[in-house]
Design a protein around this motif. Structure first.
Motif, PDB file in Angstrom:
ATOM      1  N   ALA A 359      -9.715  -8.949  -2.634  1.00  0.00           N
ATOM      2  CA  ALA A 359     -10.227  -7.579  -2.472  1.00  0.00           C
ATOM      3  C   ALA A 359     -10.264  -7.184  -1.110  1.00  0.00           C
ATOM      4  N   ARG A 360     -10.760  -7.872  -0.254  1.00  0.00           N
ATOM      5  CA  ARG A 360     -10.911  -7.355   1.058  1.00  0.00           C
ATOM      6  C   ARG A 360      -9.483  -7.356   1.974  1.00  0.00           C
ATOM      7  N   SER A 361      -8.909  -8.416   1.729  1.00  0.00           N
ATOM      8  CA  SER A 361      -7.409  -8.186   2.281  1.00  0.00           C
ATOM      9  C   SER A 361      -6.526  -7.180   1.808  1.00  0.00           C
ATOM     10  N   GLU A 362      -6.613  -6.897   0.518  1.00  0.00           N
ATOM     11  CA  GLU A 362      -6.082  -5.723  -0.052  1.00  0.00           C
ATOM     12  C   GLU A 362      -6.113  -4.301   0.312  1.00  0.00           C
ATOM     13  N   VAL A 363      -7.661  -4.411   0.690  1.00  0.00           N
ATOM     14  CA  VAL A 363      -8.006  -2.846   1.401  1.00  0.00           C
ATOM     15  C   VAL A 363      -7.495  -2.961   2.794  1.00  0.00           C
ATOM     16  N   ARG A 364      -7.615  -3.986   3.470  1.00  0.00           N
ATOM     17  CA  ARG A 364      -6.872  -3.910   4.725  1.00  0.00           C
ATOM     18  C   ARG A 364      -5.399  -3.575   4.806  1.00  0.00           C
ATOM     19  N   GLU A 365      -4.670  -4.105   3.812  1.00  0.00           N
ATOM     20  CA  GLU A 365      -3.295  -3.903   3.733  1.00  0.00           C
ATOM     21  C   GLU A 365      -3.001  -2.427   3.286  1.00  0.00           C
ATOM     22  N   SER A 366      -3.678  -1.987   2.315  1.00  0.00           N
ATOM     23  CA  SER A 366      -3.875  -0.573   1.622  1.00  0.00           C
ATOM     24  C   SER A 366      -3.846   0.576   2.601  1.00  0.00           C
ATOM     25  N   TYR A 367      -4.717   0.299   3.408  1.00  0.00           N
ATOM     26  CA  TYR A 367      -5.179   1.101   4.506  1.00  0.00           C
ATOM     27  C   TYR A 367      -4.137   1.232   5.572  1.00  0.00           C
ATOM     28  N   SER A 368      -3.540   0.408   5.988  1.00  0.00           N
ATOM     29  CA  SER A 368      -2.502  -0.115   6.842  1.00  0.00           C
ATOM     30  C   SER A 368      -1.402   0.766   6.149  1.00  0.00           C
ATOM     31  N   ALA A 369      -0.737   0.707   4.935  1.00  0.00           N
ATOM     32  CA  ALA A 369       0.146   1.431   4.462  1.00  0.00           C
ATOM     33  C   ALA A 369      -0.151   2.651   4.280  1.00  0.00           C
ATOM     34  N   TYR A 370      -1.306   3.295   4.061  1.00  0.00           N
ATOM     35  CA  TYR A 370      -1.709   4.486   3.902  1.00  0.00           C
ATOM     36  C   TYR A 370      -1.741   5.204   5.292  1.00  0.00           C
ATOM     37  N   ARG A 371      -2.173   4.560   6.264  1.00  0.00           N
ATOM     38  CA  ARG A 371      -2.240   5.320   7.732  1.00  0.00           C
ATOM     39  C   ARG A 371      -0.635   5.486   8.085  1.00  0.00           C
ATOM     40  N   THR A 372       0.157   4.398   7.838  1.00  0.00           N
ATOM     41  CA  THR A 372       1.440   4.486   8.389  1.00  0.00           C
ATOM     42  C   THR A 372       2.083   5.404   7.671  1.00  0.00           C
ATOM     43  N   ALA A 373       2.173   5.703   6.290  1.00  0.00           N
ATOM     44  CA  ALA A 373       2.623   6.615   5.460  1.00  0.00           C
ATOM     45  C   ALA A 373       2.208   8.048   5.818  1.00  0.00           C
ATOM     46  N   TYR A 374       0.973   8.216   6.152  1.00  0.00           N
ATOM     47  CA  TYR A 374       0.390   9.543   6.646  1.00  0.00           C
ATOM     48  C   TYR A 374       0.932   9.924   8.220  1.00  0.00           C
ATOM     49  N   ASP A 375       1.242   8.681   8.909  1.00  0.00           N
ATOM     50  CA  ASP A 375       1.665   9.393  10.367  1.00  0.00           C
ATOM     51  C   ASP A 375       3.107   9.513  10.302  1.00  0.00           C
TER      52      ASP A 375
END
Length: 465
Positions: A359-375
């Motif tokens: 769960a910790r790892s998936e949150v970090r990966e999900s946020y990276s994907a979210y921030r990249t997609a947002y930018d």
């Protein structure tokens, strides 16, 4: 003896209170789901409930669909979700059963012969079950909670799938419209090239390049149109629609990204404390531990029944008394059951640790994907698309001044459409990444497959001009 009496009295009181809840445990499921999706979910138990849900679905489909409406329809109309709620009824029945004393067993014997008739009667109660009832009831209660978490887990997954299917369907619809514009531009350039070749004003190589682009645009449009059908059908399946409900309309375009990106605080801790799969793993370990305690309590007494006995014989006074049935631990002292329970507990502990780590790892990966997609979505909207528009305007001025040719103008128009296509894809990726992040934070594993591969428009593939 006093302790035994008190324990038995408490167990009898507990047995008298065990009953079914008014909502069958669905209220807690709805609250857990609402906290994670913004919408509750109801258990459709009667035909009236089903009819009310169908009416609400019809009302929502009268307007162009939204992401929130898609989630609500999925909750109302997904029969698979309603089927999963049946597990709640099973778990609650087990909880009520664990809180009630087992039915007494009546034994009746009749022997006759030689003018003598003998009648034996007895009523036997499960004393061991009575004494261990508080622990058994607590274990059953935890199993009910586990079933509630599982139902909410399924609901959150259905909500996420409905949202992602909605965004993909709207994006596919937009991309098909832009593919049609590219096809129109390709038609015009191909026809012009053919006529100029006939007039001797264009080389065979230049004409074939325009024809090649036309062929590619035709194939791309066919694929885009199929993608519209595929994504719409995926949305239909997520919403559980059929028949007349298939004629719903989608909005013309995806919503814009928010003005600022989400910055979750203590994201990893939130996932560990709020995610349903983590909570389910914790409850499983706790329930196994309680089960282990129950196993140790009954380790040497597998069966302990006590009851009233009555014996009558012809010509003799009635005899009364009691009888006890006790399974003697001569060959199995309960060590095998205890060892099994301990192994199951350690298995649950290790699985809980694994789920929390993931769960910790998936949150970090999900946020990276979210921030990249947002930018990327903001970059396309604020930089690339406006830049392509300014270039197009400049080329139009140059064309009007006879400083550039028609093929250069058509090629620039194709490039502008491709930029808009990239913007649509990046916006779709953002909303899907946003859904995955919310799921990773409080719901369940988003089953990440990595950030999407770049599209043709974003990959810098050479284009025919």
């Amino acid at each position: 003896m006093m302790r035994l009496t008190i324990a038995a009295a408490a167990a009898l009181a507990l047995a008298g209170c065990a009953s079914f809840s008014p909502d069958g445990g669905a209220g807690q499921v709805s609250e857990l789901t609402r906290e994670r999706t913004g919408q509750g979910v109801g258990f459709q138990r009667t035909a009236s409930d089903v009819d009310s849900a169908a009416a609400r679905v019809g009302e929502l489909l009268q307007q162009p669909l939204t992401a929130d409406a898609a989630v609500e329809i999925a909750f109302l109309n997904n029969r698979g979700l309603q089927a999963s709620f049946s597990e709640l009824g099973i778990a609650e029945a087990e909880r009520v059963r664990a809180g009630r004393l087992a039915n007494p067993r009546l034994s009746l014997g009749h022997l006759a012969g030689g003018g003598i008739t003998e009648v034996d009667r007895s009523v036997v109660f499960d004393l061991a079950g009575l004494l261990t009832m508080p622990i058994a009831n607590e274990v059953a209660q935890r199993q009910l909670e586990q079933a509630q978490y599982q139902a909410a887990f399924e609901a959150v997954g259905i909500a996420a799938e409905a949202r992602k299917a909605f965004f993909a369907a709207v994006a596919a619809q937009e991309l098909a419209r832009y593919a049609e514009q590219v096809k129109l531009a390709a038609d015009a350039s191909s026809e012009l090239a053919r006529r100029m070749l006939q007039a001797g004003n264009l080389s065979r190589l230049q004409q074939m390049r325009e024809q090649s682009f036309y062929a590619d645009a035709t194939a791309d449009l066919a694929r885009a149109r199929h993608q519209v059908v595929a994504e719409r059908e995926r949305l239909i399946r997520a919403l559980g629609l059929s028949g007349e409900s298939l004629g719903f309309t989608l909005p013309e375009r995806l919503p814009d990204p928010p003005s600022s990106a989400l910055e979750p605080k203590d994201a990893e801790q939130t996932a560990v404390s709020k995610r349903l799969d983590v909570l389910m793993a914790k409850r499983d370990a706790e329930a196994t531990a309680k089960s282990l305690g129950l196993t140790k309590t009954t380790r040497f007494i597998n069966v302990l029944d006590v009851g009233y006995a009555d014996k009558r014989q012809t010509g003799e006074a009635r005899q009364t008394g009691y009888e006890i049935e006790l399974e003697l631990p001569l060959f199995d002292f309960g060590s095998t059951r205890t060892a099994r329970a301990e192994a199951m507990y350690m298995q649950a502990v290790h699985r809980t640790a694994e789920v929390a780590t993931n769960a910790r790892s998936e949150v970090r990966e999900s946020y990276s994907a979210y921030r990249t997609a947002y930018d990327l979505a903001r970059h396309y909207r604020d930089e690339l698309v406006p830049l392509r528009k300014r270039i197009s305007d400049e080329n139009m001025l140059r064309y009007n001044g006879m400083l550039t040719g028609v093929f250069e103008l058509l090629a620039d128009a194709r490039d502008q459409v491709n930029s808009v296509t990239g913007a649509v894809e990046s916006l779709r990726d953002f909303w899907i990444a946003d859904t995955d992040l919310q799921s990773a934070l409080t719901g369940r594993s988003p089953n990440l497959a990595g950030f999407g591969a770049p599209s043709k428009s974003a990959a810098g593939e050479p284009r025919a001009h």
